[in-house]
Each structure stands twice: as structure tokens, then as C-alpha cells.
Enzyme design. Structure first.
Site, PDB file in Angstrom:
ATOM      1  N   LYS A 133      49.096  42.947  31.545  1.00 40.27           N
ATOM      2  CA  LYS A 133      48.351  42.167  30.554  1.00 40.27           C
ATOM      3  C   LYS A 133      46.886  42.579  30.529  1.00 40.27           C
ATOM      4  O   LYS A 133      46.312  42.849  31.581  1.00 40.27           O
ATOM      5  CB  LYS A 133      48.405  40.679  30.932  1.00 40.27           C
ATOM      6  CG  LYS A 133      49.327  39.863  30.066  1.00 40.27           C
ATOM      7  CD  LYS A 133      49.440  38.435  30.558  1.00 40.27           C
ATOM      8  CE  LYS A 133      48.171  37.621  30.362  1.00 40.27           C
ATOM      9  NZ  LYS A 133      48.349  36.196  30.758  1.00 40.27           N
TER      10      LYS A 133
ATOM     11  N   LYS B 143      40.188  41.395  32.534  1.00 36.67           N
ATOM     12  CA  LYS B 143      39.027  42.133  33.027  1.00 36.67           C
ATOM     13  C   LYS B 143      39.220  42.647  34.441  1.00 36.67           C
ATOM     14  O   LYS B 143      38.522  43.545  34.875  1.00 36.67           O
ATOM     15  CB  LYS B 143      37.774  41.248  32.956  1.00 36.67           C
ATOM     16  CG  LYS B 143      37.188  41.264  31.562  1.00 36.67           C
ATOM     17  CD  LYS B 143      35.700  40.965  31.590  1.00 36.67           C
ATOM     18  CE  LYS B 143      35.436  39.673  32.327  1.00 36.67           C
ATOM     19  NZ  LYS B 143      34.023  39.376  32.439  1.00 36.67           N
TER      20      LYS B 143
ATOM     21  N   LYS C  38      46.911  34.111  45.366  1.00 35.18           N
ATOM     22  CA  LYS C  38      45.471  34.219  45.622  1.00 35.18           C
ATOM     23  C   LYS C  38      45.127  34.054  47.093  1.00 35.18           C
ATOM     24  O   LYS C  38      43.994  33.729  47.439  1.00 35.18           O
ATOM     25  CB  LYS C  38      44.702  33.185  44.788  1.00 35.18           C
ATOM     26  CG  LYS C  38      44.686  33.505  43.308  1.00 35.18           C
ATOM     27  CD  LYS C  38      43.680  32.647  42.570  1.00 35.18           C
ATOM     28  CE  LYS C  38      43.591  33.054  41.105  1.00 35.18           C
ATOM     29  NZ  LYS C  38      42.766  32.125  40.336  1.00 35.18           N
TER      30      LYS C  38
END
Ligand code: TRP
Length: 332
Positions: free
Chosen positions: A192, A195, A111
Site C-alpha cells: 500500500k 510514507k 508495533k
């Protein structure tokens, strides 16, 4: 009775991947364990979130969990920020975890952990997660693969604290769910379902109408062959459809494959099975959306119950760390 605890970020919209991969197991766990489930709104602050939407998404996430079948009579459902013991224990644990081990966390690195502007909370994210778990003396913590490393850190930090200050925390186990449905994106079946994967067509939302589900399943990416066969490596798209069919209606994906001669009939059955699976959830959610007062009461009772467990644990940990206790204790 063994205690289970898990947490979910307040992302709002619930999709099939969360439902079949995680929440369906939570619903089963509440019958078998002393279960605590937490909407981790403080964790949402570690990334660039929209403060005007956070409260609504937190409520929506709680509604989703009730709609899929969490029963306030059988488990404790609460919002992390309603239980102030979480950030308080986090500080003690931040002084137990090391910079080196936090910096090495894969999710932190993925991240953007190397950037100067990253929030310090992103670095300490797993310590807040450790506090979520350790406050409840949780024995089992069901998490997805992406959270295994954080759970390992929780175990290390708990053991180090116990070692340094005396037995204080239960060292938790990770819990591999009995039926782990791996739900992949319909448009990119090697990833996977989530969203954040590019096309909204790839994600089935629990709130999708039967027509939307049908449209998304019909457009699901398969391959240029025609044979229906379960082979996740060579045929990820078709295998995902078979997995979904098995997850929704039972049975074994490889065996189910033998019932189908072409992709069209498989897709029609998958769409039908998913619509039926989600129908009661959709209906219950529509009801809950008109019962805001009820959901708020559930969360207030959940937080009160959570504090009866978290308070004594925090008190024990603060005393163990050598802090001067106020006459009426650290938590009351
Ligand atoms: N970090 C987890 C995730 O992103 C959510 C989480 C927070 C959690 N606290 C937890 C999961 C405690 C299990 C136990 O999915």
C-alpha cells in the site's frame, strides 16, 4: 440523519493513498451524513513522536483536510485533544475492555507489543479510538482494512458496557466505501502507498508539483513485458497505474487498459491525470497556509460543536457506571 465519524493521525504530508483511499470519501460523506472528522493527536503519543513537530503537523493535517474539500459548514472538523471528553471516556472504556483482548490486537503485536519498553498507551490505543467513536453515537465509521479489528473491538466494548450498565452507546457499523481506491506504492506495487515504505519515489504527495508527479510516475516499477493489461496479481505495477488512472479520471481499470499499446503512453496519461486531480487541492492548500487564523477558527468551532455531542454522552456513561454525579453534571 445517520452520523458518520472518522479519524486521522496528524502525520502532516498528505499522499495520494490517503486522498483516494479515504479523504475523498469523507468529502462525499459530509453531504450525505451528519459527519464528524477528528485529527487524533492523542493517538500520536503512543509511538516515538517528535514533540517539537506535533502541533505543526496537527495544523497541517487539518489544512490538508480542508484543502481536499471538507467544508466546515457541512461537517464538524476538530482536534481530539481539544475535546477533553475523549480521554475521560477512555478511562471508563479501559475498565470495560480486557487486557487479553487488547494484547491480541494485530497492530499492537506488529508495533512491538511484546517489548517491555512499549508505551502502555500503545496497548490501550484502540480504547481511545473506541471513545472517539462512541462519544458521538456514530452509526458508520469508515476505516481502512488495518483498522477493522479496532472497530470490531469498539463494537464488543460498547455492547459489553451496554450489557453491564444499561443501554448507553450506539454500536457502530464499519462502512465500506463505495469507491475504494487501492493505491499501491509506485516502487513496490505490492504494498500500500504509505510514507513509511522505503523510497520517496514510490509515494505521490498531494503537494508534489506536476514535474515531480511526472518524474515519479515515469519511474514507477512495472514489469518486463510490454502488454498493458489489468491483472493485479501478475502485473501489480501496471495494474496500479490503471487503478490510478481510473481513480483520477473515472472509468474501469480493465477497460482503460485496452486504450494503451505501451507503458510510456499509459504513464504519461497517469501523470497528467494525477496532476489535474491534485491541482485544485494544491492551490487551495497554498491559500490555507496563509490563513492560519481561519483554520484555527474552524477548529475552535469544531471542538465546541463536538463537545455539545460528546458532553452529554460522557455524562450518560459516567452515571450509568454508577459514579456520583456533581450537582451540575459531569460535563457542562
Ligand atoms: N486508528 C486510526 C488510524 O490509525 C485513526 C483513528 C483514531 C480513527 N480514532 C478513530 C479512525 C476513530 C476512525 C474512527 O488510522
Amino acid at each position: 440523519m445517520a452520523r458518520v465519524l472518522s479519524g486521522v493521525q496528524p502525520s502532516g504530508d498528505l499522499h495520494l493513498g490517503n486522498y483516494l483511499g479515504a479523504f475523498r470519501n469523507w468529502v462525499a460523506d459530509q453531504q450525505e451524513f451528519d459527519a464528524f472528522f477528528c485529527v487524533v493527536d492523542l493517538h500520536a503519543l503512543t509511538s516515538d513522536y517528535d514533540p517539537t513537530l506535533l502541533a505543526a503537523k496537527t495544523l497541517e493535517t487539518a489544512q490538508n483536510l480542508l484543502a481536499v474539500g471538507l467544508d466546515p459548514a457541512a461537517c464538524t472538523l476538530f482536534v481530539q485533544s481539544h475535546v477533553p471528553e475523549h480521554p475521560r471516556l477512555t478511562w471508563l472504556l479501559e475498565c470495560t475492555a480486557t487486557f487479553g483482548e487488547l494484547r491480541r490486537m494485530t497492530q499492537f503485536k506488529d508495533k512491538g507489543g511484546e517489548q517491555e519498553t512499549v508505551r502502555a498507551g500503545l496497548l490501550t490505543y484502540p480504547v481511545l479510538m473506541a471513545a472517539d467513536i462512541l462519544l458521538y453515537d456514530a452509526d458508520r465509521v469508515p476505516v481502512g482494512d488495518d483498522q477493522r479489528q479496532h472497530l470490531e473491538l469498539t463494537r464488543d466494548v460498547a455492547a459489553r458496557f451496554n450489557n453491564r450498565y444499561g443501554e448507553t452507546f450506539v454500536v457502530p457499523e464499519s462502512a465500506v466505501p463505495k469507491v475504494a481506491a487501492r493505491v499501491m506504492d509506485l516502487q513496490e506495487p505490492t504494498r500500500k502507498m504509505s510514507k513509511s515504505v522505503s523510497s520517496p519515489l514510490g509515494t505521490v504527495l498531494v503537494l508534489d508539483s506536476p514535474e515531480e508527479i511526472d518524474r515519479k510516475v515515469r519511474k514507477a516499477v512495472t514489469d518486463t513485458e510490454t502488454e498493458v493489461r489489468y491483472d493485479p496479481v501478475q502485473k501489480p505495477g501496471v495494474s496500479n497505474l490503471l487503478e490510478l488512472l481510473a481513480a483520477a479520471g473515472g472509468g474501469d481499470p480493465a477497460e482503460l487498459a485496452s486504450h494503451y499499446a505501451n507503458y510510456g503512453t499509459l504513464k504519461a496519461d497517469v501523470a497528467e491525470a494525477l496532476s489535474e486531480l491534485l491541482r485544485p487541492v494544491r492551490e487551495r492548500l497554498a491559500e490555507l497556509q496563509t490563513e492560519r487564523g481561519y483554520v484555527e477558527t474552524v477548529l475552535a468551532e469544531g471542538a465546541a460543536k463536538a463537545r455539545t455531542v460528546a458532553g452529554p454522552t460522557l455524562d450518560r456513561a459516567m452515571r450509568a457506571a454508577g459514579l456520583l454525579a456533581p450537582a451540575d453534571g459531569f460535563t457542562h
